[in-house]
Structure formats: C-alpha cells, structure tokens
Design a protein around this motif. Structure first.
Motif, short mmCIF file in Angstrom:
data_model
loop_
_atom_site.label_atom_id
_atom_site.label_comp_id
_atom_site.label_asym_id
_atom_site.label_seq_id
_atom_site.Cartn_x
_atom_site.Cartn_y
_atom_site.Cartn_z
N ALA A 641 11.09 39.48 76.00
CA ALA A 641 10.70 39.40 77.40
C ALA A 641 9.57 38.40 77.62
O ALA A 641 9.50 37.74 78.67
CB ALA A 641 10.29 40.78 77.91
N TYR A 644 10.27 34.72 78.86
CA TYR A 644 10.86 34.44 80.17
C TYR A 644 9.83 34.53 81.28
O TYR A 644 8.93 35.36 81.23
CB TYR A 644 11.99 35.44 80.46
CG TYR A 644 13.21 35.27 79.58
CD1 TYR A 644 14.23 34.40 79.92
CD2 TYR A 644 13.32 36.00 78.40
CE1 TYR A 644 15.34 34.25 79.11
CE2 TYR A 644 14.43 35.86 77.57
CZ TYR A 644 15.44 34.97 77.94
OH TYR A 644 16.53 34.83 77.13
N VAL A 647 12.04 38.29 83.87
CA VAL A 647 12.59 39.11 82.80
C VAL A 647 13.79 39.91 83.30
O VAL A 647 13.68 40.63 84.30
CB VAL A 647 11.52 40.07 82.24
CG1 VAL A 647 12.13 40.99 81.19
CG2 VAL A 647 10.37 39.27 81.65
N ILE A 652 18.46 41.67 78.34
CA ILE A 652 17.74 41.63 77.05
C ILE A 652 18.14 42.82 76.19
O ILE A 652 18.41 42.68 74.99
CB ILE A 652 16.22 41.58 77.29
CG1 ILE A 652 15.81 40.21 77.84
CG2 ILE A 652 15.46 41.90 76.00
CD1 ILE A 652 14.36 40.13 78.25
N LYS A 852 6.61 39.68 85.96
CA LYS A 852 7.79 38.92 85.53
C LYS A 852 9.11 39.64 85.82
O LYS A 852 10.17 39.12 85.50
CB LYS A 852 7.70 38.63 84.03
CG LYS A 852 6.60 37.66 83.63
CD LYS A 852 6.68 37.38 82.13
CE LYS A 852 5.69 36.33 81.69
NZ LYS A 852 5.84 36.00 80.25
#
Length: 887
Positions: A641, A644, A647, A652, A852
């Motif tokens: 994570a 990025y 995220v 993921i 994020k």
C-alpha cells in the motif's frame, strides 16, 4: 485540613512549543517521600528541598508545582503550616506566589490508586501497587516540578499492611526496614544519583523473586532480582540471563558499568507501555519479561531479551544522562533503541536483525511520516507528550544515530559516546549536545546533519547509473527530495549516508576507486545536495550497483532495476540486507502487476521468474535457514500500500493472496521436502541452530497450509498435537485457524483455549490469531471476543491483542467497505477516552491513516472521526483527532 481547588472554565488543550523552553525557576536538591499505602486512600507526604535557580532570569518568580487528581491534606513551609492566603490551588497546579529563595516545602496528599484506570502515577495492578511516571505521571502522586530537567536525590519510605503487601520496593538501595503496629511494616530506599521524577518507581505487593548476581569488570558485585507473582517464577530465567548478557555487552561495547548495588525488574499485568527504565527498579509489562518455551514463542524470547537490554542500557543513555525537555525524547530513546539493536545483532544474525527492524520501519514508520500526525524526530510542539512516544521518535530516531555511526565509523563513534557520557553525567541535555560530541571527536561538520532532527517526512532518493566503456568509468547520480508534511512545505537537502558497492555481472564485488583513492569493495557516499554525482574508475565492464546496503539511511530509494537484475542481486549480493531487499523489490514488482491486472478485470498470472527464483532458493540444503526464512516472505499488504498514492485495499489483498497461493501450489514439493528435513525429535532449546530450523520449518508449513491440501492440514494438526514448545504449536494453530477449511482450525482453537485458559499472555495470542483471520468472518469474531471472559477493556495487552491486531494486521477486513470496522474501533476509542486516554490515542491511529484510501472509505472514516470529536476528549485524543481531520 482538606483543601479543595478551584476549577477553571473548560478550555482547549494548551500547545507546548520547543521555542518557548525556559529553565525551571526553582531546583529541587533533595526529595523525601513517605507513602502510606491504602487501595483507595493512599497518603503521600513529600518534603522538597527547594532553592531558586540562578539560571532563571526572574529572581522573584512564583513557584508553580504540577499536580493532578490530588486531595491536599496539609501544607507546610520550613516546618510551619502555610496559610491559605500564601498559596493558590487549581485543578493542575499548586502555586506559591512569593516563596523565599531557599526553603523546605512539605505537602500531604491523598490519592486513589484503586480507581486509577489511566495507569499513570500510582495504581493497583492485580492487587499490587506499581507506578508509571513517564512522561508526566509523577504529578498524579504528589505536587512537584514534573519536568525532566529537575534532578533530585530521592529518599522513599513506604508503609503498608505486611500480609497484603509483604514486598515494598523503590529506587536505589534499601537502607532500613521495620515492623509497625497493627500488622504493618515499612522499608526505606535511598537513591544516591540525582534523577528526574519520571524515573521514580514504587512497587508494593505479594511478589516473589528470582535472584542472581553479576560482577562488573571492576569487581563490584551487583544483586539481580526479578519480582513476579508466585505462579510465574519458572518464567524468569531467560530475562535474568538476558540481563547479564546486556550488562556484559554494555561494558565491552560502551565501557559502561552499572552503578547501584542492586538491579531489580518487576513484572505487572496492566501496563500501557512495554517497560520502564526507572533507576534501579525497572517495571515491565509481563509480556516483556516472562518466557517459558511451553507458553511463549521464540519471537517472545527474542522480545524479552531485547526489551530487558533496552531498559538496562537506559541506565546510562537516559538515566545518568537525561533529557532537558520532552522535545529531546529521542535523545534517550533513539540512542537506546540503536544500542539494543546493536546488542541483538551481536547475539543473533546481524542481517536478519536488520531486515526485521527495517521491515517494520518501512511500513509503520514510513506510514506515520506520510500521515497528518507526521512530525520530526524532535517535534517542535505538542499538546500531549504521550502522543510522541512514536515510531518516529524511537525507530527513526535510532536510524539517525545509526547514520552517525556509519559516518564516523565504530571506533570514532565510541569515542563520541564516551565523551557524551563523561561530559554530561548527571545532567539533562539536548540532541545538540549529543551530536556536538560526535562532531568534536570526528572533526566532521554535522550542522547539516541536524536537519534529520527538525525535518519531518521520509526522504526519497533517486539514483541513475551511467557506464562509459571508453573511459572505463561508472557514474552514479543521486537526487534527493523530501515531500511536504503538515507545517513543513519546503524541505532542505539532508546529509544522507549511502553505503554501497558494485557487483560484476559474474557476481564478484568490484574495487571502488574515486579520484585516485581506493576504498575497497564497499564505501559510504555522503549525499549532501539536491543532486550529486560520484564517478568510479577502472571498471572493465558495466557493473550492477548495490545501493543503501544495510539500509544505511531511512529513505525510499528508487533505482531502475529490471526484474532480472533484482533476481541476480538476490542470489549474488554480498550484503545480506540487500539480498533480502532485492527479493522484496522483485516480489513487489510482480505484485504491482497483479494489482493492475485485478483492477482492469484481467486474469491473474504469476510471473514465472518469481516462482523460479524461489525454487532456486529452496533447492539443496540451506546454508543459512534463518536468512532463507526471511527471503521467503512476500511484502506485506501494508508495504504494498505504501507504494501507491491511491490505495486499492481490495485489489492489493486479492493480488497478494493469489501470489501466495500460487507460490505455495507451484513449490509445494519443495516446501514439503524442506519441512520434513527440518523436523526434529530433539527437545526444545534456544540454540541458534534450533531457532533457525523452527523458523524455516514453520515458514514452509505456512505456505503448505495455504493450499488447503489434506496432507498439509494433517501435518499442521500433527504438529499442533505433538509440539513440545509454543513456537511450533502456535505456528500450527495459526495455519489451521487461517485455512479455508474452517473445521480443523475451530477444533484446534477450542483445544488451545482449554489448554491455556489459565495463562493470560497465551490467551492474548489466541485472541490475535482469530482476529487476524483473512476471511470475512473476522469482524464478527472480534465482536464475539470483546465479550469473552478472558478479555478486559481495562488491560492494555488485551486491547492490543484484539482491537489493535485486527485494525493493524487485518487490513482487508478492517477496511471493509461498509465501514463496520471503523465504527467498531471508534466505539472502543470513545470508551477508552474516559478510562485510559493514552491507550485511546494509540488505538485510534489506524483511523488517521486514510489519506491514500478511495473517497468512499475516506468518507466512512471521517464520519467516525467526527463522531469521536463530538465527545469531551482528553488532550491525548484531542490532539490526534484534530490533526487527522485537519490533514
């Protein structure tokens, strides 16, 4: 006399700034404390020998003492009752507006340890009195100048009921004890070394010792004692041996001998932290001192050894030389974490130790650096100091000290530490004092280096290589950039040590020559500018750079390695850390491809290069089983994570789960062969060979069970039933409990609970295994376990085992789209805000790391943060929540 205090109107918590530091108006030379211990009405009498501080500019300043939740019973000045007109009392302070230049102030207060759920100051834990005074807990015991730059000599008298509390301990050496009327007794302790009040400790209870002795290099005998409840006596041997190792290591490595006649450790069940380095009387969370092979894992043994060493090393780096103010917290913590990491590296595999520390740093601390609560290693302001016991202060702080060691070399660094301890013994100092000693002995200008203490955020370093075949040169060009953080938009270039080497395409380390000087096959480059180049000469062919060896600086390094380069370095690099890192970057590259495919709705297919690389690692007999176990770890979801800007939690999780299952299936025969080869009938021991074999064996088992193959589940069940140690039993239980086929896991969980219901620390493991299940029922399990008889919201270990483990280690389920995970955590935080604000402010942190995430999840988290904000918040929680919502 029973004096009430006036309560001011409700106000926003006050922000404290480093720039506003002033020395104390008064100094305290001697403290005499008298405790009459009672569960709900302990009386504390203090005699403070005060005098004006000549370093303070106003020689007529008032004396203002800190105090919280104290009932003032009596106050005297130089033995005479002090009229109410000569002092003022508020919720948090006792003030004498016109005190003399030198005097003795005596106060008697009453406190309530039994109902002290915050676990700061003096409180009861499982029927035992104990204290936690760092950072500002002493003000909950008596009125005092509760700041680290006030150092005094303490004499402590403790009185209690002898049958209920037969053991009475405090700092220093015992000087007197005796019997009193009505079945009571007393003990007097004297500490000859001046200390700040945050290092004060008191313990009273029905405890039992494990004793030993240690003789220092100069021939001084030291009595060693570990005090625990009777049923835990058999769990102390490892901590005792770890203490002796640490004492010997500190003498050999830093020339520091212990200074008192006795060194004591006490284990308590209810403790907000891991342990506390109170002078001569360390108080430990029981999870960090108790260890037995049947009930604790190899990792727990390692943790005990590390924490025991850490607290012992504080005797010099924290106690004999302490912090001027709490902004300098990393002065003692960063230096001591570095020292305990050095110690652990010397006891075990240096490369593996470094890998494990960096793995945690690059996920948790880098995430902290990228969050609204980002702060420098030395913060410039705070509302509640407890919020700055962070990974940045501790772990990044230790990396700053490590960089100094890299820049100076071990011998010069030792000279710098010697100068620091000798020059500032018995003083409260700053990070400048520490760094200045290093500059003085080395001749280096470290003024630019000081930016590491003042700039927040994780620097990003990009490197490019250019080979000139005609001139036989290879030029490395580096650029550095630190992203903006709250309150710091513009960043200046840092002094970054880049340890590196060059590797030939045949796998041979190459000699490094720059400007006519030969540096061997490894050197440390000093990156000081935003862009900087280094040219190496006399290279017959293009090399492959091995950069940031040993993780020589806490930065994000970017170099355009292709997958084949990374596979090559994984096999050939002479630096153990960089071998592991090459493997991580190779796996990360493959995983990012899978994430992209998942997002685009494409079929997932694992790159054969990763499978073949791992297959090569698994072939033959492993030269270093412990290192191989590290190489066979995929990057965590948290680390993925971090790569990025936005995220995708679900993609993921799916990508990593797919990669793990594909590797497990493709390499099942290799994992099985190695697992069978590592099985042993020998009884458990803590030898390096057995530790490594167990780690690698259980790594293989974890992959096999992922396939859900009947054979793998059967092997796990057999290991669970036959294990003679907790490492093997817990590994098998985790595999079974996390498997797709739930039936064997449910059976094992029930059996484990029956076997270990009597041991609260083992039950914490049982809790965590369940809440970290990667399956959709995880949240329901959390809710069920919160109602379990073995769970308590009053115990920090239980909170961390259930709520902390779920939010921190089960990302996919915590971040489920309906926001139920967020709501669950928010409810717990609001409950803890009323009872233990310190734990509440730490537990809420996963809700502050939302920047994020996708907009939908951001909105769900903000809803919960705003709901928490509507409560009447403690300063601890107010600071964290307000920063998160402002970020």
């Amino acid at each position: 006399m029973n004096q009430a205090f006036s309560t001011p109107a409700q106000q926003s918590p006050q922000t404290i700034h480093l720039k506003d530091y002033q020395p104390p108006a008064f100094l305290i030379e001697q403290v005499e404390l008298d405790f009459v211990l009672e569960a709900s009405a302990t009386q504390v009498t203090s005699r403070l020998h005060l005098k004006r501080n000549p370093a303070y500019p106003d020689d007529k300043a008032a004396l203002t003492l800190d105090g919280q939740q104290l009932k003032l019973l009596d106050i005297q000045l130089d033995g005479q009752p002090l009229p109410a007109s000569d002092y003022t009392l508020t919720e948090n302070h006792l003030t004498l507006p016109r005190p003399p230049a030198e005097f003795i102030l005596q106060t008697k207060v009453e406190i309530d340890p039994e109902n002290n759920t915050a676990l700061e100051g003096l409180y009861l834990s499982s029927g035992n009195f104990c204290t936690q005074c760092e950072a500002e807990g002493f003000r909950r015991i008596t009125y005092y100048l509760d700041r680290p730059d006030v150092l005094a000599r303490f004499t402590t008298r403790i009185e209690a009921d002898k049958q209920a509390f037969p053991i009475l301990l405090s700092n220093g050496n015992p000087t007197e004890k005796g019997e009193l009327d009505k079945g009571r007794h007393y003990v007097i302790w004297e500490d000859p070394f001046p200390k700040p009040c945050y290092l004060f400790a008191l313990v009273g209870g029905d405890l039992h010792p494990v004793k030993d002795t240690y003789t220092t290099g100069s021939g001084k005998p030291i009595a060693l004692e570990i005090w625990v409840e009777k049923e835990n006596l058999h769990k102390c041997d490892h901590a005792l041996e770890s203490l002796k190792k640490a004492m010997q290591w500190d003498e050999a490595t830093y020339g520091r001998e212990y200074d008192l006649d006795i060194y004591m450790i006490v284990a308590v069940n209810d403790f907000n932290m891991g342990a506390m380095e109170n002078k001569g009387l360390n108080i430990f969370n029981s999870a960090c001192v108790l260890a037995d092979s049947k009930s604790e894992t190899d990792n727990a043994f390692h943790r005990v050894e590390s924490v025991v060493a850490h607290e012992y090393f504080h005797n010099w780096s924290g106690n004999r030389v302490t912090c001027r103010d709490w902004f300098q917290l990393s002065l003692k913590e960063g230096f001591t974490v570095f020292r305990d990491q050095q110690f652990s590296a010397d006891q075990h595999s240096p490369a593996v130790e470094r890998i494990q520390h960096v793995g945690m740093l690059r996920t948790a601390q880098f995430a902290e650096d990228a969050s609204p609560t980002a702060h420098p290693v030395r913060p410039d302001s705070y509302i509640e100091i407890n919020n700055f016991y962070t990974l940045t202060v501790y772990e990044k702080g230790s990396e700053v000290v490590r960089m100094l060691s890299e820049l100076l070399g071990p011998d010069t660094f030792r000279k710098g530490s010697d100068l620091y301890f000798e020059r500032f013994d018995g003083q409260a100092v700053t990070v400048e004092d520490f760094v200045d000693c290093m500059a003085e002995v080395s001749g280096l200008d470290l003024s630019q280096f000081m930016r590491w203490y003042s700039q927040a955020g994780t620097p990003e370093v990009a490197a490019k290589g250019q080979y000139n075949a005609e001139q036989k040169t290879y030029t490395l060009t580096f650029t550095q950039h630190t992203p903006p953080t709250p309150g710091q938009k513009e960043k200046q270039p840092l002094l970054i040590p880049i340890k590196m080497g060059l590797v030939s395409r045949a796998g041979r380390p190459l000699p490094l020559e720059m400007k006519g000087v030969l540096y061997g096959t490894e050197t440390v480059l000093q990156l000081t500018e935003n862009e900087q180049s280094f040219t190496f000469h006399n290279l017959e062919s293009e090399p492959l750079p091995s950069l940031l060896r040993g993780f020589s600086a806490p930065v994000k390094l970017h170099y355009n390695y292709n997958k084949d380069d990374l596979a090559f370095l994984l096999q050939q690099d002479s630096d153990g850390f960089n071998r592991w890192d090459a493997g991580q970057q190779l796996a990360l590259s493959v995983l990012k491809g899978l994430v992209s495919a998942q997002q685009q709705g494409q079929d997932l297919e694992l790159d054969p290069l990763l499978i073949n690389t791992w297959k090569q690692l698994l072939e033959g007999e492993p030269e270093d089983p412990l290192m191989l176990a590290e190489l066979l770890q995929l990057p965590s979801e948290a680390y993925i994570a971090e790569q990025y800007d936005c995220v995708d939690i679900d993609a993921i999780h799916i990508a990593r789960d797919y990669a793990r299952k594909t590797l497990a299936t493709a390499l099942y025969p290799e994992f099985l062969r190695l697992y069978q080869a590592l099985k042993s009938d020998q009884p458990w021991s803590a030898t390096a060979e057995q530790l490594a074999a167990r780690r690698l064996k259980n790594t293989c088992l974890s992959f096999m069970v992922v396939t859900d193959a009947a054979e793998a589940l059967q092997l796990a069940e057999q290991q669970f039933q036959q294990a003679d140690n907790m490492t093997d039993q817990q590994a098998a239980l985790t595999g079974l409990a996390h498997a797709e086929n739930a039936e064997p896991g449910e059976k094992a969980l029930k059996e484990f609970a029956r076997q270990w219901a009597h041991d609260p620390l083992v039950m914490d493991t049982w809790f965590s295994i369940q809440v970290t299940r990667p399956h959709p029922d995880a949240l329901d399990r959390v809710k069920t376990l919160l109602e379990h008889p073995a769970f308590s919201m009053k115990n920090p270990n239980k909170i961390r085992a259930v709520l902390g483990a779920f939010a921190g280690q089960n990302r996919h389920n915590f971040h489920r789209r309906d926001g139920a995970g967020y709501e669950l955590l928010a409810n717990a935080v609001m409950e803890l805000n009323k009872t233990n604000p310190q734990i509440a402010s730490r537990l809420v942190l996963p809700l502050t790391r939302f920047q994020k995430l996708d907009d939908y999840r951001k909105g769900k988290i903000k809803e919960q943060l705003e709901r928490i904000q509507q409560e009447k918040l403690s300063p601890d929680l107010y600071e964290v929540i307000s920063k998160a919502l402002a970020g």
